[in-house]
Scaffold this motif. Structure first.
Motif, PDB file in Angstrom:
ATOM      1  N   LEU A   1       8.116  14.121   1.925  1.00  0.00           N
ATOM      2  CA  LEU A   1       7.414  12.853   1.686  1.00  0.00           C
ATOM      3  C   LEU A   1       8.280  11.691   2.153  1.00  0.00           C
ATOM      4  O   LEU A   1       9.485  11.647   1.870  1.00  0.00           O
ATOM      5  N   LEU A   2       7.645  10.769   2.868  1.00  0.00           N
ATOM      6  CA  LEU A   2       8.284   9.504   3.201  1.00  0.00           C
ATOM      7  C   LEU A   2       7.268   8.395   3.007  1.00  0.00           C
ATOM      8  O   LEU A   2       6.058   8.643   2.967  1.00  0.00           O
ATOM      9  N   VAL A   3       7.752   7.188   2.866  1.00  0.00           N
ATOM     10  CA  VAL A   3       6.884   6.036   2.631  1.00  0.00           C
ATOM     11  C   VAL A   3       7.180   4.985   3.708  1.00  0.00           C
ATOM     12  O   VAL A   3       8.270   4.964   4.283  1.00  0.00           O
ATOM     13  N   PHE A   4       6.210   4.122   3.936  1.00  0.00           N
ATOM     14  CA  PHE A   4       6.417   3.063   4.920  1.00  0.00           C
ATOM     15  C   PHE A   4       5.636   1.830   4.516  1.00  0.00           C
ATOM     16  O   PHE A   4       4.608   1.896   3.844  1.00  0.00           O
ATOM     17  N   ALA A   5       6.154   0.696   4.909  1.00  0.00           N
ATOM     18  CA  ALA A   5       5.468  -0.599   4.853  1.00  0.00           C
ATOM     19  C   ALA A   5       5.879  -1.312   6.138  1.00  0.00           C
ATOM     20  O   ALA A   5       5.462  -0.919   7.216  1.00  0.00           O
ATOM     21  N   ALA A   6       6.756  -2.323   6.043  1.00  0.00           N
ATOM     22  CA  ALA A   6       7.315  -2.904   7.258  1.00  0.00           C
ATOM     23  C   ALA A   6       8.354  -1.973   7.868  1.00  0.00           C
ATOM     24  O   ALA A   6       8.647  -2.040   9.063  1.00  0.00           O
ATOM     25  N   SER A   7       8.936  -1.108   7.047  1.00  0.00           N
ATOM     26  CA  SER A   7       9.917  -0.120   7.492  1.00  0.00           C
ATOM     27  C   SER A   7       9.601   1.203   6.811  1.00  0.00           C
ATOM     28  O   SER A   7       8.837   1.259   5.848  1.00  0.00           O
ATOM     29  N   ALA A   8      10.198   2.283   7.302  1.00  0.00           N
ATOM     30  CA  ALA A   8       9.947   3.618   6.771  1.00  0.00           C
ATOM     31  C   ALA A   8      11.188   4.144   6.061  1.00  0.00           C
ATOM     32  O   ALA A   8      12.326   3.873   6.493  1.00  0.00           O
ATOM     33  N   HIS A   9      10.976   4.916   4.979  1.00  0.00           N
ATOM     34  CA  HIS A   9      12.086   5.430   4.177  1.00  0.00           C
ATOM     35  C   HIS A   9      11.749   6.834   3.686  1.00  0.00           C
ATOM     36  O   HIS A   9      10.630   7.086   3.219  1.00  0.00           O
ATOM     37  N   LEU A  10      12.726   7.733   3.779  1.00  0.00           N
ATOM     38  CA  LEU A  10      12.549   9.109   3.324  1.00  0.00           C
ATOM     39  C   LEU A  10      12.677   9.177   1.806  1.00  0.00           C
ATOM     40  O   LEU A  10      13.627   8.644   1.229  1.00  0.00           O
TER      41      LEU A  10
END
Length: 296
Positions: free
Chosen positions: A80-89
């Motif tokens: 699972l990873l999340v993103f908005a203006a940037s992406a994060h694991l």
């Protein structure tokens, strides 16, 4: 004797065929349950995910979908990873659904440093994680309500170049929904309003204070340029020149500008309490010019 119509006869034949075949009924398993290849879930955490057009909200439905996918894939690796203006694991590919269940409930748009929908950043990170986790092809699943148009070209290019199948599960409706402010937004809004109110209240008072200070400084500068200070500077300049013909007029002008001395100015009014160099100048002028107003 009754007869069957042609449509009734056809229906009877079809029913008999079904009975002979002996059909069995079973629940169809979702494709993710049979797929043992690595799966990377890419969850959007933009502020738009707080919309309530789907109950209870887009982000709640998306989080539940993440948990459902991980639950049906026991024994298969899911990340699972999340993103908005940037992406994060958040969680690298793992076979333990409990690990995802530990982190997923806490995911919300407020966790992201900046708002946005940079799906291209999410895709790039998902591809990198899958490449580091396994050389075999995996699957990338997006849970999102859209992405910024400015990143469309980059997203399409990376999707075409990817060897990992890409799926997109849309969250939300076309009509959209309300986005309620959270506690942090309310605090920021109150601080901003308080700042505006403070500026409105403080500006006229600060302006009056500055204008009053400016008037006082202007008056002081004028006195310094035209009054006692200016006369004193000219007296010192004449003294440095060493010419008595310049010193005496300058000394008289300074005494006229000084409120401590009566007018008309007389050199004999400079007493012993004055500075020694000033007393010396006055005595020298008296000796040379014999001041007419002084007692002999």
């Amino acid at each position: 004797m009754s007869t069957l119509s042609i449509p009734s006869l056809a229906a009877l034949i079809a029913l008999c065929a079904i009975a002979v075949a002996g059909p069995t009924w079973q629940q169809e398993l979702p494709p993710f349950d049979q797929d043992k290849a690595p799966l990377m879930i890419v969850l959007e955490l933009a502020r738009s995910m707080d919309a309530t057009d789907v109950a209870p909200s887009r982000i709640e439905r998306a989080r539940q979908k993440v948990l459902d996918l991980s639950a049906v894939r026991k024994g298969a690796r899911t990340g699972l990873l999340v993103f908005a203006a940037s992406a994060h694991l958040v969680v690298p590919p793992t076979e333990d659904p409990a690990l995802l269940a530990l982190y997923v409930p806490a995911l919300s748009p407020e966790l992201m440093p900046h708002d946005g929908r940079n799906a291209a950043a999410g895709l790039a990170l998902a591809k990198r994680v899958l490449h580091e986790a396994d050389d075999a092809a995996g699957t990338i699943v997006f849970l999102s309500d859209g992405f910024d148009e400015s990143h469309t070209d980059a997203f399409v290019r990376m999707a075409k170049e990817s060897r990992h199948p890409l799926l997109w599960l849309a969250v939300g409706t076309e009509r959209g929904g309300a986005i309620y402010l959270d506690g942090r937004d309310i605090v920021f809004g109150c601080v901003a309003l308080a700042g505006v109110a403070l500026v409105i209240w403080f500006y006229p008072r600060m302006r009056a204070l500055v204008e009053r200070g400016w008037r006082r400084w202007s008056a002081w500068s004028k006195v310094r340029a035209e009054g006692e200070f200016a006369a004193w500077r000219k007296l010192r300049k004449a003294e440095n020149a060493g010419r008595m013909s310049r010193i005496v007029p300058a000394l008289y002008r300074w005494m006229d500008a000084n409120p401590r001395y009566p007018r008309p100015a007389q050199l004999c009014n400079i007493g012993e309490s004055e500075q020694s160099d000033l007393k010396r100048l006055a005595d020298s002028a008296i000796v040379q010019y014999r001041c007419g107003g002084c007692a002999e």
